[in-house]
Design an enzyme around this catalytic site. Sequence first.
Site, PDB file in Angstrom:
ATOM      1  N   CYS A  80      -4.664   6.804  -2.406  1.00 50.81           N
ATOM      2  CA  CYS A  80      -3.549   6.330  -1.569  1.00 50.81           C
ATOM      3  C   CYS A  80      -3.947   5.015  -0.929  1.00 50.81           C
ATOM      4  CB  CYS A  80      -3.279   7.290  -0.414  1.00 50.81           C
ATOM      5  SG  CYS A  80      -2.737   8.895  -0.922  1.00 50.81           S
ATOM      6  N   GLU A 122      -4.053   5.997  -8.591  1.00 52.23           N
ATOM      7  CA  GLU A 122      -3.396   7.277  -8.881  1.00 52.23           C
ATOM      8  C   GLU A 122      -1.889   7.054  -8.947  1.00 52.23           C
ATOM      9  OE1 GLU A 122      -4.934  10.588  -6.421  1.00 52.23           O
ATOM     10  OE2 GLU A 122      -2.837  11.247  -6.347  1.00 52.23           O
TER      11      GLU A 122
HETATM   12  N1  ACO Z   1       9.005  -6.909   0.013  1.00 50.49           N
HETATM   13  C1  ACO Z   1       8.736  -7.676  -1.078  1.00 50.49           C
HETATM   14  N2  ACO Z   1       7.509  -7.767  -1.649  1.00 50.49           N
HETATM   15  C2  ACO Z   1       6.538  -7.048  -1.086  1.00 50.49           C
HETATM   16  C3  ACO Z   1       6.742  -6.249   0.063  1.00 50.49           C
HETATM   17  C4  ACO Z   1       8.055  -6.198   0.602  1.00 50.49           C
HETATM   18  N3  ACO Z   1       8.319  -5.468   1.660  1.00 50.49           N
HETATM   19  N4  ACO Z   1       5.569  -5.693   0.404  1.00 50.49           N
HETATM   20  C5  ACO Z   1       4.655  -6.118  -0.489  1.00 50.49           C
HETATM   21  N5  ACO Z   1       5.252  -6.937  -1.393  1.00 50.49           N
HETATM   22  C6  ACO Z   1       4.641  -7.564  -2.568  1.00 50.49           C
HETATM   23  C7  ACO Z   1       4.593  -9.065  -2.437  1.00 50.49           C
HETATM   24  O1  ACO Z   1       4.505  -9.612  -3.729  1.00 50.49           O
HETATM   25  C8  ACO Z   1       3.313  -9.263  -1.685  1.00 50.49           C
HETATM   26  O2  ACO Z   1       2.761 -10.520  -1.881  1.00 50.49           O
HETATM   27  P1  ACO Z   1       3.340 -11.801  -1.069  1.00 50.49           P
HETATM   28  O3  ACO Z   1       3.392 -11.422   0.373  1.00 50.49           O
HETATM   29  O4  ACO Z   1       2.336 -12.863  -1.381  1.00 50.49           O
HETATM   30  O5  ACO Z   1       4.683 -12.076  -1.656  1.00 50.49           O
HETATM   31  C9  ACO Z   1       2.428  -8.220  -2.324  1.00 50.49           C
HETATM   32  O6  ACO Z   1       3.288  -7.137  -2.649  1.00 50.49           O
HETATM   33  C10 ACO Z   1       1.317  -7.663  -1.470  1.00 50.49           C
HETATM   34  O7  ACO Z   1       1.372  -8.150  -0.194  1.00 50.49           O
HETATM   35  P2  ACO Z   1       0.232  -7.825   0.840  1.00 50.49           P
HETATM   36  O8  ACO Z   1       0.554  -8.539   2.110  1.00 50.49           O
HETATM   37  O9  ACO Z   1      -1.110  -8.076   0.262  1.00 50.49           O
HETATM   38  O10 ACO Z   1       0.413  -6.251   0.970  1.00 50.49           O
HETATM   39  P3  ACO Z   1       0.655  -5.364   2.252  1.00 50.49           P
HETATM   40  O11 ACO Z   1      -0.475  -5.546   3.209  1.00 50.49           O
HETATM   41  O12 ACO Z   1       2.011  -5.560   2.772  1.00 50.49           O
HETATM   42  O13 ACO Z   1       0.481  -3.919   1.615  1.00 50.49           O
HETATM   43  C11 ACO Z   1       1.268  -1.941   0.594  1.00 50.49           C
HETATM   44  C12 ACO Z   1       1.126  -3.472   0.471  1.00 50.49           C
HETATM   45  C13 ACO Z   1      -0.102  -1.329   0.825  1.00 50.49           C
HETATM   46  C14 ACO Z   1       1.855  -1.374  -0.676  1.00 50.49           C
HETATM   47  C15 ACO Z   1       2.213  -1.690   1.820  1.00 50.49           C
HETATM   48  O14 ACO Z   1       3.489  -2.127   1.504  1.00 50.49           O
HETATM   49  C16 ACO Z   1       2.272  -0.242   2.256  1.00 50.49           C
HETATM   50  O15 ACO Z   1       1.378   0.256   2.922  1.00 50.49           O
HETATM   51  N6  ACO Z   1       3.383   0.453   1.905  1.00 50.49           N
HETATM   52  C17 ACO Z   1       3.598   1.822   2.345  1.00 50.49           C
HETATM   53  C18 ACO Z   1       2.693   2.782   1.618  1.00 50.49           C
HETATM   54  C19 ACO Z   1       2.769   2.602   0.115  1.00 50.49           C
HETATM   55  O16 ACO Z   1       3.842   2.543  -0.457  1.00 50.49           O
HETATM   56  N7  ACO Z   1       1.587   2.558  -0.531  1.00 50.49           N
HETATM   57  C20 ACO Z   1       1.455   2.488  -1.953  1.00 50.49           C
HETATM   58  C21 ACO Z   1       1.667   3.840  -2.534  1.00 50.49           C
HETATM   59  S1  ACO Z   1       1.080   3.980  -4.191  1.00 50.49           S
HETATM   60  C22 ACO Z   1      -0.507   4.604  -4.050  1.00 50.49           C
HETATM   61  O17 ACO Z   1      -0.919   4.923  -2.948  1.00 50.49           O
HETATM   62  C23 ACO Z   1      -1.386   4.682  -5.243  1.00 50.49           C
END
Ligand code: ACO
Length: 446
Positions: free
Chosen positions: A312, A346
Site C-alpha cells: 500500500c 500489489e
Molecule cells: N490528479 C491528477 N493527477 C494526479 C493526482 C490528482 N489528484 N494525484 C497524483 N496524480 C498524478 C500526477 O501525474 C502526479 O504528478 P504531477 O503532480 O507531476 O502531475 C503524479 O500522479 C504523482 O504525484 P506525486 O505528487 O508524486 O504523488 P502524491 O504525493 O500526490 O501521491 C498517491 C500519489 C500516493 C497515489 C496519493 O494520491 C495517495 O495517497 N492517494 C490515496 C491512496 C492511494 O490511492 N494509494 C494508491 C493505492 S494503490 C496501492 O497501494 C498499490
Amino acid sequence: MGSIEAPASAENGSIPATCAINGDQRYAPASDGVPPRPSYPAGMTPETDALRKRRSSILPLEVGTRVLCRWRDGKYHPVKVIERRKMHAGGPNDYEYYVHYTEFNRRLDEWVKLEQLDLDSVEAVVDEKVEDKVTSLKMTRHQKRKIDETHVEGHEELDAASLREHEEFTKVKNIATIELGRYEIETWYFSPFPPEYNDSLKLYFCEFCLNFMKRKEQLQRHMRKCDLKHPPGDEIYRSGTLSMFEVDGKKNKVYGQNLCYLAKLFLDHKTLYYDVDLFLFYVLCECDDRGCHMVGYFSKEKHSEESYNLACILTLPPYQRKGYGKFLIAFSYELSKKEGKVGTPERPLSDLGLLSYRGYWTRVLLDILKKHKGNISIKELSDMTAIKAEDILATLQSLELIQYRKGQHVICADPKVLDRHLKAAGRGGLEVDVSKLIWTPYKEQG
Ligand code: ACO
Ligand code: ZN
C-alpha cells in the site's frame, strides 16, 4: 483538508486535487446533457399543489434512487442514493441522504440535504413504476447496478460478488475528519475502527505513535506524556529535512495497526489491519525542531511470492501533489535494487496509484531510452530499473513504443516521440539520493 489555522477551503482541499484529474474523461463531471437547475434558498421553493403532491409521493427517497444533486461546484450531477437517515427532530419525510456521484470516485460520496436534490429528476424513475413497466424498470436498475459494480475504477480485479460485499460493508464513511499534527483532514473512505469509535465523526491522532482518540482533551493529555518524536523503528534515509523510517510490523504491532486504520481512510480497497507482522512499513517524514512529521508511507511484505515490492502507498492529503508519491515509488524500487530483485506494486491499483505509477514508469524508462545508444531489451531495462518486465511492456505498449516484428517485441524509440511522452509524463518529483540510504534487506531473526 486544510490546516487547522486555515480551515478547509475549496482551493486547498483534497477534493479539488481529485478534480484535477478531470482532464481524464472518466472523472469528468458530465456537464453535457445535465442543464443547470434553478436553485432556491431552503424553504423558498415555489410550491404548487401538484408539486407538493408529487413530493409526498416520492419522499422519503428510496435507497437506490437515481437523482441529480447539487455538488460543491454549484452544478447538478447524477447521484445514486446509498443510504438515508432520519434527521433529529425532523418530520416524517425529513431525511438526509448519503449519495454516490456516479461519475466520480467513491471518495466524494457524502451526506446531503434534501434541498441539494433536484426532485424533478427523480420523476423518470418514479414514472416507470407504472405497473406494466415494473419488469423493465427492474431490468434497467439491475443492469445499471451491474455496470456500476463492474466498472468501479481500482477494482478491476475484484469479482462482482466480492465487490458487492466490499461496497455493502464499506458503503458509508464512518469517520468524517481526523486531526493529525497541524492538520485537520477530511477522510475519503470507510475504515474499520474498533466498534467503540463508531459513534465518532472525528478522531484525534497522535502524529508520532498514531494512537487515536475520540476527544481533543484526550489527545492533549496524551501529547504531554507521549515520548515519541518520530515513528518507531530505524531511520534508514536522511537527506535535508526528509527522513525515512523502517518499522517492523512484528516489533511495533500497535503502531502498524494504527497506521493501517489511518491509511484505510484514504485507500478504498485494502484489507490489511491486524496482520501487520508480515509487513515492513516505510514511513516518510518531514523533520523540524518539533519532531518528524509523517508525510506518507508504503508497506512491503517481508516475503512476497508474487514479487510485490510495495503493498500500500499513501501520501496524506495535505502533502499530495508535491512529489512525495513519486519519491515513495522510487524508494520502493531502490530497495528492490539493493535486494537484487525486480518488483511490482500489489494490485489492484487505485486511480491515483495508477496515475502515479504510470508517470513514474514512463519517466524512468524513457529517460533510459533517450540516453541509450543501440538496441536494448525489456530484460535489460528491467535489470537496470528493478521494474518488472510485464510493467515495462505494458507501459511501452500504452505509449505505442512497441512493435511486434518477426515474433518478437521491438522497442521503437524515436527521440521526438520520446520527448513528447516525457513532457506529458510531468515533473520527476523529489529525487531519492541513494548515497543517503543505509539499509540491508530484511532477514528473519533468530
Ligand atoms: N490528479 C491528477 N493527477 C494526479 C493526482 C490528482 N489528484 N494525484 C497524483 N496524480 C498524478 C500526477 O501525474 C502526479 O504528478 P504531477 O503532480 O507531476 O502531475 C503524479 O500522479 C504523482 O504525484 P506525486 O505528487 O508524486 O504523488 P502524491 O504525493 O500526490 O501521491 C498517491 C500519489 C500516493 C497515489 C496519493 O494520491 C495517495 O495517497 N492517494 C490515496 C491512496 C492511494 O490511492 N494509494 C494508491 C493505492 S494503490 C496501492 O497501494 C498499490
Ligand atoms: Zn503518541
